[in-house]
Design an enzyme around this catalytic site. Structure first.
Site, PDB file in Angstrom:
ATOM      1  N   CYS A   1      -3.990   0.521  -2.561  1.00  0.00           N
ATOM      2  CA  CYS A   1      -3.867  -0.725  -1.807  1.00  0.00           C
ATOM      3  C   CYS A   1      -2.760  -1.621  -2.377  1.00  0.00           C
ATOM      4  CB  CYS A   1      -5.178  -1.498  -1.849  1.00  0.00           C
ATOM      5  SG  CYS A   1      -6.493  -0.785  -0.831  1.00  0.00           S
TER       6      CYS A   1
ATOM      7  N   ASN B   1       0.838  -1.198   0.000  1.00  0.00           N
ATOM      8  CA  ASN B   1       0.000   0.000   0.000  1.00  0.00           C
ATOM      9  C   ASN B   1       0.879   1.257   0.000  1.00  0.00           C
ATOM     10  OD1 ASN B   1       0.654  -0.808   2.678  1.00  0.00           O
ATOM     11  ND2 ASN B   1      -1.064   0.309   3.542  1.00  0.00           N
TER      12      ASN B   1
ATOM     13  N   GLU C   1      -2.945  -4.739  -3.145  1.00  0.00           N
ATOM     14  CA  GLU C   1      -3.441  -5.574  -4.244  1.00  0.00           C
ATOM     15  C   GLU C   1      -3.374  -4.808  -5.563  1.00  0.00           C
ATOM     16  OE1 GLU C   1      -4.809  -4.977  -1.336  1.00  0.00           O
ATOM     17  OE2 GLU C   1      -6.052  -6.618  -0.620  1.00  0.00           O
TER      18      GLU C   1
HETATM   19  N1  THU Z   1      -5.199  -1.750   2.539  1.00  0.00           N
HETATM   20  C1  THU Z   1      -4.631  -2.507   1.563  1.00  0.00           C
HETATM   21  O1  THU Z   1      -3.570  -2.172   1.029  1.00  0.00           O
HETATM   22  N2  THU Z   1      -5.271  -3.640   1.196  1.00  0.00           N
HETATM   23  C2  THU Z   1      -6.376  -4.143   1.782  1.00  0.00           C
HETATM   24  O2  THU Z   1      -6.851  -5.197   1.392  1.00  0.00           O
HETATM   25  C3  THU Z   1      -7.003  -3.431   2.904  1.00  0.00           C
HETATM   26  C4  THU Z   1      -6.454  -2.081   3.183  1.00  0.00           C
HETATM   27  C5  THU Z   1      -4.520  -0.521   2.964  1.00  0.00           C
HETATM   28  C6  THU Z   1      -5.143   0.758   2.524  1.00  0.00           C
HETATM   29  C7  THU Z   1      -4.588   1.723   3.556  1.00  0.00           C
HETATM   30  O3  THU Z   1      -3.309   2.161   3.147  1.00  0.00           O
HETATM   31  C8  THU Z   1      -4.421   0.868   4.801  1.00  0.00           C
HETATM   32  O4  THU Z   1      -4.457  -0.468   4.372  1.00  0.00           O
HETATM   33  C9  THU Z   1      -5.489   1.107   5.850  1.00  0.00           C
HETATM   34  O5  THU Z   1      -6.738   1.001   5.302  1.00  0.00           O
END
Ligand code: THU
Length: 129
Positions: A51, A40, A53
């Site tokens: 994110c 992220n 993913e």
């Molecule tokens: N986040 C992800 O990268 N992937 C997920 O599946 C859930 C949330 C990140 C977004 C943000 O930077 C942090 O986690 C908190 O929400």
């Protein structure tokens, strides 16, 4: 096979840029035998953060890949289930039986779900013919 995904997801998580939430996430997927990973990347303008993913998918597409065969996601101690938006992004390149593994920061598999379980009755590319 999953061991490499676990290793790469953990490595990606260690590179996360998450100064605002302090919640570091890593993801690693396999496409035609090649592993792509992402973390992220947050932003001072909060909604612009991306994110883990999404980063892994961007890497796959950049390399010419179009099919996610398996994916591992790692966040905190509780299973880091992909957010709603990422479930839809996974649907773009993943079939309903795509296995999504959520692991702990120690590398243990905490939960495995299919994409169909995470996003039932999904809208996808097929709907557009
Ligand atoms: N986040 C992800 O990268 N992937 C997920 O599946 C859930 C949330 C990140 C977004 C943000 O930077 C942090 O986690 C908190 O929400």
């Amino acid at each position: 096979m999953i061991q490499e995904l676990i290793r790469e997801a953990l490595e990606a998580r260690s590179r996360a840029y998450a100064p605002y939430s302090r919640f570091q996430v890593g993801a690693a997927l396999r496409c035609e035998g090649v592993v792509h990973s992402g973390c992220n990347v947050e932003n001072a303008a909060y909604p612009l953060g991306t994110c883990a993913e999404a980063g892994a998918i961007a890497s796959m597409v950049r390399a010419g890949g179009r099919r996610i065969e398996e994916i591992v996601v790692v966040g905190g101690d509780a299973p880091c289930t992909p957010c709603g938006g990422c479930r839809q992004k996974l649907r773009e390149f993943g079939l309903p039986d795509l296995r999504v593994h959520m692991i702990s920061p120690k590398g243990d598999v905490l939960l495995t779900r299919t994409l169909a379980e995470l996003l039932p009755d999904a809208f996808g590319p097929d709907h557009l013919g």
